[in-house]
Design an enzyme around this catalytic site. Sequence first.
Site, PDB file in Angstrom:
ATOM      1  N   HIS A 116       0.199  10.280   8.055  1.00 23.42           N
ATOM      2  CA  HIS A 116      -0.980  10.036   7.202  1.00 23.42           C
ATOM      3  C   HIS A 116      -0.742  10.469   5.742  1.00 23.42           C
ATOM      4  O   HIS A 116      -1.419  11.365   5.228  1.00 23.42           O
ATOM      5  CB  HIS A 116      -2.205  10.756   7.772  1.00 23.42           C
ATOM      6  CG  HIS A 116      -3.501  10.105   7.377  1.00 23.42           C
ATOM      7  ND1 HIS A 116      -4.585  10.031   8.195  1.00 23.42           N
ATOM      8  CD2 HIS A 116      -3.872   9.488   6.232  1.00 23.42           C
ATOM      9  CE1 HIS A 116      -5.574   9.403   7.578  1.00 23.42           C
ATOM     10  NE2 HIS A 116      -5.159   9.066   6.374  1.00 23.42           N
ATOM     11  N   GLU A 137      -4.948  12.294  15.558  1.00 26.04           N
ATOM     12  CA  GLU A 137      -4.139  12.959  14.534  1.00 26.04           C
ATOM     13  C   GLU A 137      -4.429  14.453  14.585  1.00 26.04           C
ATOM     14  O   GLU A 137      -5.592  14.824  14.715  1.00 26.04           O
ATOM     15  CB  GLU A 137      -4.460  12.406  13.142  1.00 26.04           C
ATOM     16  CG  GLU A 137      -4.049  10.944  12.996  1.00 26.04           C
ATOM     17  CD  GLU A 137      -4.287  10.372  11.598  1.00 26.04           C
ATOM     18  OE1 GLU A 137      -4.612  11.135  10.678  1.00 26.04           O
ATOM     19  OE2 GLU A 137      -4.148   9.154  11.443  1.00 26.04           O
TER      20      GLU A 137
HETATM   21  P1  NAD Z   1     -13.025  -1.125   1.219  1.00 27.41           P
HETATM   22  O1  NAD Z   1     -14.370  -0.833   1.776  1.00 27.41           O
HETATM   23  O2  NAD Z   1     -12.876  -1.275  -0.248  1.00 27.41           O
HETATM   24  O3  NAD Z   1     -12.439  -2.443   1.928  1.00 27.41           O
HETATM   25  C1  NAD Z   1     -12.552  -2.679   3.307  1.00 27.41           C
HETATM   26  C2  NAD Z   1     -12.555  -4.186   3.505  1.00 27.41           C
HETATM   27  O4  NAD Z   1     -12.559  -4.469   4.904  1.00 27.41           O
HETATM   28  C3  NAD Z   1     -13.813  -4.849   2.920  1.00 27.41           C
HETATM   29  O5  NAD Z   1     -13.474  -5.870   2.007  1.00 27.41           O
HETATM   30  C4  NAD Z   1     -14.559  -5.384   4.135  1.00 27.41           C
HETATM   31  O6  NAD Z   1     -15.241  -6.596   3.877  1.00 27.41           O
HETATM   32  C5  NAD Z   1     -13.423  -5.581   5.125  1.00 27.41           C
HETATM   33  N1  NAD Z   1     -13.906  -5.578   6.508  1.00 27.41           N
HETATM   34  C6  NAD Z   1     -14.886  -4.822   7.070  1.00 27.41           C
HETATM   35  N2  NAD Z   1     -15.025  -5.135   8.371  1.00 27.41           N
HETATM   36  C7  NAD Z   1     -14.110  -6.115   8.633  1.00 27.41           C
HETATM   37  C8  NAD Z   1     -13.776  -6.841   9.792  1.00 27.41           C
HETATM   38  N3  NAD Z   1     -14.406  -6.638  10.951  1.00 27.41           N
HETATM   39  N4  NAD Z   1     -12.780  -7.761   9.704  1.00 27.41           N
HETATM   40  C9  NAD Z   1     -12.125  -7.975   8.531  1.00 27.41           C
HETATM   41  N5  NAD Z   1     -12.424  -7.333   7.388  1.00 27.41           N
HETATM   42  C10 NAD Z   1     -13.399  -6.403   7.440  1.00 27.41           C
HETATM   43  O7  NAD Z   1     -12.054   0.021   1.780  1.00 27.41           O
HETATM   44  P2  NAD Z   1     -10.669   0.535   1.148  1.00 27.41           P
HETATM   45  O8  NAD Z   1     -10.944   1.641   0.190  1.00 27.41           O
HETATM   46  O9  NAD Z   1      -9.850  -0.618   0.735  1.00 27.41           O
HETATM   47  O10 NAD Z   1     -10.009   1.239   2.439  1.00 27.41           O
HETATM   48  C11 NAD Z   1      -9.403   0.471   3.464  1.00 27.41           C
HETATM   49  C12 NAD Z   1      -8.955   1.375   4.605  1.00 27.41           C
HETATM   50  O11 NAD Z   1      -7.950   2.276   4.150  1.00 27.41           O
HETATM   51  C13 NAD Z   1     -10.073   2.246   5.183  1.00 27.41           C
HETATM   52  O12 NAD Z   1      -9.928   2.288   6.589  1.00 27.41           O
HETATM   53  C14 NAD Z   1      -9.782   3.622   4.621  1.00 27.41           C
HETATM   54  O13 NAD Z   1     -10.284   4.662   5.455  1.00 27.41           O
HETATM   55  C15 NAD Z   1      -8.254   3.585   4.622  1.00 27.41           C
HETATM   56  N6  NAD Z   1      -7.587   4.563   3.744  1.00 27.41           N
HETATM   57  C16 NAD Z   1      -6.427   5.125   4.212  1.00 27.41           C
HETATM   58  C17 NAD Z   1      -5.719   6.033   3.420  1.00 27.41           C
HETATM   59  C18 NAD Z   1      -4.460   6.674   3.942  1.00 27.41           C
HETATM   60  O14 NAD Z   1      -4.157   7.789   3.567  1.00 27.41           O
HETATM   61  N7  NAD Z   1      -3.712   6.007   4.781  1.00 27.41           N
HETATM   62  C19 NAD Z   1      -6.204   6.354   2.128  1.00 27.41           C
HETATM   63  C20 NAD Z   1      -7.362   5.740   1.676  1.00 27.41           C
HETATM   64  C21 NAD Z   1      -8.068   4.843   2.497  1.00 27.41           C
END
Ligand code: NAD
Length: 549
Positions: A285, A266
């Site tokens: 994004h 990105e």
């Molecule tokens: P979180 O930590 O609350 O949830 C992540 C989940 O993924 C957890 O429940 C964990 O158990 C699970 N996990 C971890 N490893 C795994 C695997 N190998 N297989 C399956 N499940 C697995 O995180 P969140 O706050 O819900 O964020 C989720 C994603 O969204 C992150 O990658 C974060 O960076 C991204 N995000 C993107 C934006 C955007 O602008 N697009 C904004 C915020 C967050």
Amino acid sequence: MAGPASYRVLLADDIVPQGIEILEAAENLEVDDRAGINASELAEIVGEYDALIVRSRTKVTKEILEAATRLKVVGRAGVGVDNIDVDVATRQGIAVLNAPGGNVISAAEHTIALMLALVRHISRADASLGRGEWERKRFQGIELYGKTLGLAGAGRIGSEVAKRARAFGMRIVAYDPYLSRERAEQVGIQLVTLPDLFEQADVISVHVPLTDETRGMIGSVELALMKPTAYLVNASRGGVVDEKALAEALRSGRLAGAALDVFEEEPVSPDNPLLGLDSVVAVPHLGAATREAQTSVSVEICGAVRDALVTRDFRSAVNVPELSSQQADLAPLLNIAHQLGRLLCGLTHGSYRDLEVRYGGAHEAALRAVAAAAAQGLLSDIVASPLTLVNALHVATDRGLSVSQVWLGGTAATGEVVELRLTTADDSLRVAGVLLAGNHPRITRIGDYRVDIQPRGTILVLRNRDVPGVVGKVGSVLGDAGVNIAEYHQARQEAGGEALAAIAVDGCVERPVIETLEALDDVIGVWQIELPEAVESVVATQGRLEEGG
Ligand code: NAD
């Protein structure tokens, strides 16, 4: 009347009025709003402040931090702390706080927006009408009602997506091996295996953090399991989905379409093969790009900075452990607890239910910190937001993992003992370690096997049938691959049964070498676990906070 302000807070970037009000309402905080200040002015005045709040614009560099002689806290209105030199801050005893919760709703709504845009061809239809066309047949879509949504990762954002998708009448299944079944039930999600997720879902939506385990988690093998009518949405992190494999699957009609908010690189390069495809909706994004998310990260960080300064609540810190300066000598103990947590994470799959942390040694008061270090080790490769000794137990509870603490009494003769017992939905595993002479950690138990190995760098755990020749074959495979063995401990319970080897090696073992080991006769399974030093560098922080009145 309020007494004289004892803490000065500098705002270097735009913070919404609701956030500033939170700071101003605290009796002993004085706020100076200098949004837009440039780097040289900031370096000149930062020495007068106790706290600094930034968004992503201001770079909190080594130079700024070195000039910040009075600073105790840097707050980042947002999740990523890439614009802050966290290592330097830590070394100087400055806490770095972030605001991880502020964009959850925006990211979840954005996912739903992408899903709808995808299945109803909104962007292509809009562009077509813009060209003066009136194409109603070409853009026939599908309903979400009655379809199955498959979530890869059901943490904060995944669960919010599930709630919204349920309102559309979707059935929700999820692959999240670390989520407790109770938590999944609470949010109305049925947990399934990864192949089942891909086979059952009409729409897959990805919400995992980017870790070594999730990098490339969705590649050609997984895409090949999907229904040809299914859609993929990724608003998590670029790199989780293999872009080349996805482009190929879309071109060959293996998959109906994909919506992407995030990319491996990105800003995305204009010649990325996914951008030209009709079946792709791609946006730059935008998950957290709402007025409300921007407001709520401001409000969250101002509350967190106030709490850190006024009540010493460092729950939002990405670098501060819950240690007093007198407890700095606990670092080796917390390290072994953290590393045992990582070992458990590497050896288990299945939704976590209970973690029992048992500690015996000289410092009874350290039990809670030992439990926090263990939970941090267990979860740090699993959750998206940074985990610290301060927030690890809270994050565990929020995820439905109950952490209990057991004091085993003083065991000075044998050194300090830490044992972790993890129960998952299907299994249980215990690991244990000791700290000898205050600073010599050893892993002493993996499951039912007694081992003796230093927790350092890369550890291979190998299960095999106890027959002659296995150790030699394993040694040859590693030797042929140029992998140097630092320690090799073979353990068994009874001759001719099963055995376990804990092998410390230098550097990382490539996947094909692990596969060769797995393919050896009599080898049952091989796990590779990285055990980095975790807490040693961060114990200095509390000192400055305690000094700074
Ligand atoms: P979180 O930590 O609350 O949830 C992540 C989940 O993924 C957890 O429940 C964990 O158990 C699970 N996990 C971890 N490893 C795994 C695997 N190998 N297989 C399956 N499940 C697995 O995180 P969140 O706050 O819900 O964020 C989720 C994603 O969204 C992150 O990658 C974060 O960076 C991204 N995000 C993107 C934006 C955007 O602008 N697009 C904004 C915020 C967050």
